[in-house]
Design a protein around this motif. Structure first.
Motif, PDB file in Angstrom:
ATOM      1  N   UNK A 205       0.873  -1.178   0.000  1.00 26.02           N
ATOM      2  CA  UNK A 205       0.000   0.000   0.000  1.00 26.02           C
ATOM      3  C   UNK A 205       0.908   1.225   0.000  1.00 26.02           C
ATOM      4  N   UNK A 206       1.046   1.913  -1.135  1.00 25.90           N
ATOM      5  CA  UNK A 206       1.993   3.039  -1.214  1.00 25.90           C
ATOM      6  C   UNK A 206       1.744   4.089  -0.134  1.00 25.90           C
ATOM      7  N   UNK A 207       2.826   4.690   0.327  1.00 29.12           N
ATOM      8  CA  UNK A 207       2.740   5.687   1.400  1.00 29.12           C
ATOM      9  C   UNK A 207       1.795   6.816   1.010  1.00 29.12           C
ATOM     10  N   UNK A 208       1.848   7.250  -0.224  1.00 32.00           N
ATOM     11  CA  UNK A 208       0.967   8.343  -0.649  1.00 32.00           C
ATOM     12  C   UNK A 208      -0.504   7.962  -0.524  1.00 32.00           C
ATOM     13  N   UNK A 209      -0.819   6.705  -0.817  1.00 34.90           N
ATOM     14  CA  UNK A 209      -2.194   6.231  -0.668  1.00 34.90           C
ATOM     15  C   UNK A 209      -2.567   6.160   0.810  1.00 34.90           C
ATOM     16  N   UNK A 210      -1.660   5.655   1.637  1.00 35.27           N
ATOM     17  CA  UNK A 210      -1.919   5.614   3.085  1.00 35.27           C
ATOM     18  C   UNK A 210      -2.241   7.009   3.614  1.00 35.27           C
ATOM     19  N   UNK A 211      -1.417   7.977   3.265  1.00 31.00           N
ATOM     20  CA  UNK A 211      -1.595   9.339   3.762  1.00 31.00           C
ATOM     21  C   UNK A 211      -2.887   9.954   3.241  1.00 31.00           C
TER      22      UNK A 211
END
Length: 254
Positions: A205-211
């Motif tokens: 789960x890419x960090x940008x998606x998490x954020x």
């Protein structure tokens, strides 16, 4: 009034996994006098399910036992897909709401560990611009998916000899669970504090998606939302048990 007993941690695993992934974390929490429970989701392992709501119904039944019958205060801890399942199961069991009626127990906190915060009426696949390249059809059953290169996707921050037993434990996931829509969410209620744990080396789960999911969830909810960060891949329950346990104890007020 809040209970004098420590809260119960209720763990919900992600897609393709099972409840054993939480064993070491649960053992550490238990040694610090925290009771724990963990669920095995029906959708992981080959059972035919038609949506994530079957997983949610299973979780809801267990939460009702903890809250309505045992009057426990509960902290829900979710990983990945488990965030969607758990969030859909909270409505009506919130501790704040129950206290206004003079009732004991309830959900007092919700933790997303690199987990999906899926809005009302949306599916997990709605959260990504295209189907994740890490997933592929199960050659034995097209209604299920498997992960491509799990040692690099889920366990990229641990040695191969550490990840190998967990790679061997992975199970096919019912693809329908990624396509079904949310019918309730923890953030819509606006009364359960939430913590989002960003896993900064996550290859699933890419960090940008998490954020982005954290910000969207916080924008809906009137409750407190906080963000924590871990310098791990997708599975801190394996790569940084001590750090994760410390974070969870912080959530519990210790």
């Amino acid at each position: 009034m809040a209970s004098s007993e420590p809260p119960t941690f209720y763990f919900i695993h992600g897609a393709l996994h099972d409840a054993t992934c939480w064993t070491t974390v649960r053992s550490s929490l238990s040694s610090h006098n925290f009771p724990t429970r963990a669920v095995d989701l029906p959708s992981s392992g080959g059972r035919a399910v038609t949506s994530h709501l079957e997983d949610t119904a299973f979780v809801r039944q267990e939460l009702e036992t903890l809250v309505l019958h045992e009057e426990k205060e509960v902290i829900i801890v979710t990983s990945s897909y488990g965030g969607m399942v758990g969030s859909n199961a909270v409505s009506g069991l919130e501790a704040v709401t129950r206290r206004t009626r003079g009732e004991k127990g309830g959900i007092i906190h919700f933790v997303f560990i690199a987990a999906y915060v899926v809005p009302l009426g949306k599916s997990l696949l709605d959260m990504t611009p295209e189907p994740p390249a890490i997933l592929a059809p199960d050659p034995m059953d097209a209604s299920r998916v498997i992960v491509v290169g799990p040692e690099k996707v889920f366990y990229n921050d641990v040695p191969a000899n550490v990840s190998a037993p967990w790679v061997a434990r992975l199970r096919p996931q019912a693809v329908a669970t990624f396509m079904s829509k949310m019918t309730a969410t923890v953030e819509e209620g606006g009364v359960v504090p939430c913590t989002y744990v960003v896993c900064e080396r996550d290859a699933a789960v890419p960090v940008r998606l998490q954020e982005g999911m954290f910000e969207a969830g916080r924008g809906v909810s009137g409750a407190e939302w906080r963000v924590e960060r871990m310098g791990t891949g997708h599975s801190p329950w394996l790569s940084d048990v001590e750090g994760l346990v410390g974070l969870l104890e912080k959530v519990a007020g210790r």
